[in-house]
Design an enzyme around this catalytic site. Structure first.
Site, mmCIF file in Angstrom:
data_model
loop_
_atom_site.group_PDB
_atom_site.id
_atom_site.type_symbol
_atom_site.label_atom_id
_atom_site.label_comp_id
_atom_site.label_asym_id
_atom_site.label_seq_id
_atom_site.Cartn_x
_atom_site.Cartn_y
_atom_site.Cartn_z
ATOM 1 C CG ASP A 71 -0.206 -0.302 2.493
ATOM 2 O OD1 ASP A 71 0.989 0.048 2.594
ATOM 3 O OD2 ASP A 71 -0.809 -0.879 3.408
ATOM 4 C CG ASP A 73 1.311 4.399 4.528
ATOM 5 O OD1 ASP A 73 0.116 4.104 4.339
ATOM 6 O OD2 ASP A 73 2.117 3.645 5.103
ATOM 7 C CG ASP A 151 10.038 2.148 12.267
ATOM 8 O OD1 ASP A 151 10.252 2.727 11.179
ATOM 9 O OD2 ASP A 151 9.266 1.173 12.376
#
Ligand code: ATP
Ligand code: MG
Length: 450
Positions: A71, A73, A151
């Protein structure tokens, strides 16, 4: 206290220094056409309205690795309300982390506003618990700050579809080239803020085939217990992502190496400690990986049912040894295992009820006489139950002839099926009839069966 203070100082320093390396098309090779149409529309719409907008995170990482992203983002400097005002079919969701969902047809793109570091004055928008875990993170910032609060370096890459440029703030492209997973900032601090990052480290190292860099890996074992403080619903989501990554075998092995599995899957060590348990779980994970890799669906209930089956089975046997009849014993074993497992990870109720169905079906496969096999074929979850049975046969738990019988039974026409029925062995039926006869409802059931 000192860790917290050092963390703040470090955070302040870390957030100041980030400058992007802007990489041109010739060096990264990602074309605008490789971006999903909805993400393109969102980026174009935001940029036309005067905002900056980039595809971010996993999609950029996967494209650089030459893989198809799951997907897309989008990250932007527009605030959630501003994003919502631009796109008719959009809504703001989340509390801990407010983002906007934009829909184009059936496609959905998640749009997040650049986040920054919190200051004391932001205590309403960024909140930590006593372990340093971020409970809410809604402090807006600029793009560099947003890159820094992500992260891993490989997840802090931004792609501008209009200019076909990659903006790399933390050396993520080089890390991908060196097959290295590296935390942004000070790893202990970052794991404390969000212990789920330890699970993500395992997932990305397995799914992207990366080595976890020493300082990113070192603190994991000693911080593993922080996972206890993470809400069990979030652990379920993250564990599911790991199991559905297409690299479940590798992920589970790495989770065990890092000692991260104990709080999540409390029965795993005992199950993998027995040969048949290990064969069963590993075969189930291998099958899952194969299905995911060819784009087939995988049922979470099936997966969790396989991960705990051998514990159910040994409890079932132990309870029967106490003199409890088979079916009530199975119910007691299932309930006990589900209760203990869901204390750690919140497996939704619809899945636990499917898990029970699967387990309950298993003893019905042993009954191959009369109407019973025909009725079992009609069970809405027959296919899953049968796959589960085959796994039990493949792992040596059951005689393979039982699985073969069911394979043949499904393929046969009605006459051949009738011919296949097994003559009942006397003892279990005698017992059963004797027990059920006195009850009026049981007698009615027998009439109905006939
Ligand atoms: P996947 O391919 O599994 O979707 P992903 O990297 O896109 O991998 P997401 O969970 O979709 O993972 O998150 C999108 C991005 O948000 C990540 O790439 C990362 O930059 C950031 N992110 C997600 N979770 C965290 C976290 N716990 N801490 C910091 N940043 C995070
Ligand atoms: Mg993603």
């Amino acid at each position: 206290m000192i860790t917290k203070l050092l963390g703040r100082v470090f955070k302040a320093r870390m957030f100041k220094s980030a400058k992007p390396r802007i990489i041109a098309l010739a060096a990264h090779g990602i074309r605008r056409e490789q971006i999903g149409s909805c993400a393109l529309r969102v980026c174009d719409g935001l940029q036309e309205a005067g905002f900056s907008a980039f595809v971010v995170g996993g999609a950029v990482r996967d494209l650089i690795l030459g893989r198809a992203p799951k997907d897309f983002d989008v990250a932007t400097n527009a605030k959630p309300e501003e994003v919502r005002d631009i796109f008719r079919r959009s809504r703001i969701i989340g509390r801990r982390f407010r983002i906007v969902h934009v829909m184009c047809g059936r496609e959905l793109v998640e749009v997040s506003t650049f986040r920054g570091p919190a200051t004391e004055a932001d205590s309403n928008t960024q909140v930590e618990d006593e372990h340093g875990r971020l409970l809410r993170d809604n402090v807006w910032g600029d793009q560099a700050q947003d890159a820094t609060r992500r992260d891993f370096t490989i997840n802090a890459l931004f792609y501008d579809p209009a200019k076909e440029q990659v903006w790399d703030y933390h050396g993520g492209v080089a890390d991908l080239g060196h097959k290295r997973l590296r935390m942004i900032g000070e790893p202990v601090q970052r794991y404390r803020e969000d212990p789920v990052r330890m699970l993500r480290a395992v997932r990305f190292s397995a799914s992207c085939d990366l080595d976890i860099e020493a300082s990113t890996r070192r603190p994991i074992q000693s911080l593993a217990t922080l996972l206890n403080h993470v809400p069990s619903a979030r652990l379920f989501d993250e564990l599911l992502k790991l199991l559905l990554s297409g690299h479940a075998v590798d992920c589970i092995q790495r989770l065990r190496q890092e000692k991260l599995h104990q709080d999540l899957l409390p029965f795993l060590d005992a199950i993998l400690g027995q040969d048949s348990g290990e064969r069963f779980v590993m075969q189930a994970l291998k099958n899952t990986d194969q299905r995911v890799r060819v784009g087939k669906t995988v049922s979470p209930a099936f997966l969790f049912a396989t991960l705990t089956w051998h514990e159910v089975r040994s409890r079932w046997q132990a309870i029967q040894a106490r003199g409890v009849p088979s079916i009530p014993a199975l119910h007691e074993a299932m309930d006990g295992v589900i209760q203990e497992q869901t204390k750690r990870i919140a497996i939704p109720r619809r899945f636990t009820s499917d898990m029970k169905d699967l387990w309950l079906m298993q003893q019905r496969f042993e009954q191959r006489s009369g109407q019973r096999p025909f009725r079992l074929l009609e069970h809405p979850r027959f296919r899953a139950g049968y796959d589960f049975l085959l796994l039990r046969c493949d792992s040596g738990e059951l005689d393979p002839s039982l699985g073969e019988w069911w394979t043949a039974f499904q393929e046969a026409d009605t006459d051949a099926r009738v011919a296949m029925l097994v003559t009942e062995t006397k003892t279990p039926n005698k017992k059963r009839r004797r027990r059920r006869k006195p009850a009026a409802s049981a007698a009615a059931a027998i009439v109905a069966e006939g």
